[in-house]
Design a protein around this motif. Structure first.
Motif: not given
Ligand SMILES: [Zn+2]
Ligand SMILES: [Zn+2]
Length: 316
Positions: A217-219, A221-223, A229-234
């Motif tokens: 979900r985060h990926l 929304a965040c892109g 650099a976003c740790p959750r996307c990583r």
């Molecule tokens: Zn992210």
């Protein structure tokens, strides 16, 4: 037969004893030195019947017997490099000889040396030797080492269990991704499929479902492209990368996001040893999970029930 005259020149009086070892080697020595050091050797010398007073020290190597005699000729408190080398090379034999020929100071010294040099791989033999030679200090050292070794094994076991749990969770997350993206419609990225799948599969670990759901979900929304650099996307991309490494779908294109891109990237750039190890462990966890969830055939269940009832009846 080797003949050793090393000890003959150490006293002004001529050597008057011949010490014979297991391999037939003979060592010239002085009866006064041997008798003064060991009451057992004293008795053997007194009862020697042949003209050249032969005493047999058997059951160990000639080198160990020479080291033993060298200690009997030296001062009890003498410590030098040569003595330390003898203890290194013949420690167990010196303890056994000092015990058998009743040389208390040498026994104490050999016991201390053996305890100081004790390692985990020698502990069992050392414990047997300590029991045979009535060596309490060495026995204590063996017990302490065994206790430490047990603690270390327990810690290792706990660590391994914890890491197995992580691999199992990753394997569950991979199975969940696979089900959601390949068995349903293509994912729009809002995570609704994951929620629906979670409700439909109560066997799955709810924490894994929640975690994967939130990350995907985060990926969406965040892109990642906008915010690399976003740790959750990583973390989400790592999860998808793990899927790509395990994915072997060849008959139809995989619908898990970024699967083909990540596969191509890994093939082009290669992967490091740590990543390969992770993939291997997650694969193993997946196989173990499949085996443990497999339905046991009826015939196997029946034969187990039969075996268990017979065993219970026998034990009564
Ligand atoms: Zn992210
Ligand atoms: Zn795939």
């Amino acid at each position: 037969m080797a003949f050793c005259t090393e000890f003959a020149g150490l006293r002004p009086s001529p050597a008057d004893v011949r010490v014979v070892t297991s391999d037939g080697s003979a060592i010239s020595a002085h009866s006064s030195v041997l008798a003064a050091a060991s009451p057992v050797l004293e008795q053997m010398i007194m009862h020697a019947r042949d003209a050249d007073c032969t005493v047999r020290i058997l059951g160990t190597s000639s080198g160990a017997v020479v080291a033993f005699l060298r200690f009997l000729y030296s001062h009890p408190r003498k410590t030098d490099d040569a003595a330390a080398e003898e203890e290194d090379a013949h420690g167990a034999a010196l303890l056994a000889l000092a015990h058998a020929y009743r040389v208390p100071w040498l026994k104490r010294r050999a016991e201390e040396a053996a305890a100081a040099r004790l390692t985990a791989d020698r502990a069992v033999d050392a414990a047997k030797l300590a029991a045979l030679c009535d060596a309490p200090r060495l026995r204590m050292a063996c017990a302490r080492l065994a206790g430490k070794d047990l603690d270390a094994r327990k810690e290792r076991w706990v660590r391994e269990r914890a890491s197995q749990h992580v691999y199992r969770q990753l394997s569950d997350a991979m199975a969940l991704l696979d089900r959601v993206y390949t068995q349903g419609s293509s994912c729009a990225g809002d995570g609704r499929e994951l929620e629906e799948e979670a409700e439909a599969s109560p066997r799955d670990d709810s924490s894994v479902r929640r975690g994967v759901d939130q990350l995907v979900r985060h990926l969406a929304a965040c892109g990642r492209a906008r915010n690399p650099a976003c740790p959750r996307c990583r973390r989400a991309v790592q999860l998808l990368r793990l899927h790509a490494a395990l994915c072997d779908r060849a008959d139809e294109p995989c619908r898990v996001p970024l699967c083909s891109n990540l596969k191509a990237k890994m093939q082009e750039e290669g992967v490091d040893k740590t990543w390969r190890l992770l993939v291997k462990k997650v694969t193993r966890a997946r196989v173990m999970s499949t085996l443990s969830n497999r339905e046991v055939p009826e015939i196997v269940k029946r034969s187990w029930a039969k075996y268990s009832s017979r065993r219970t009846a026998r034990l009564r």
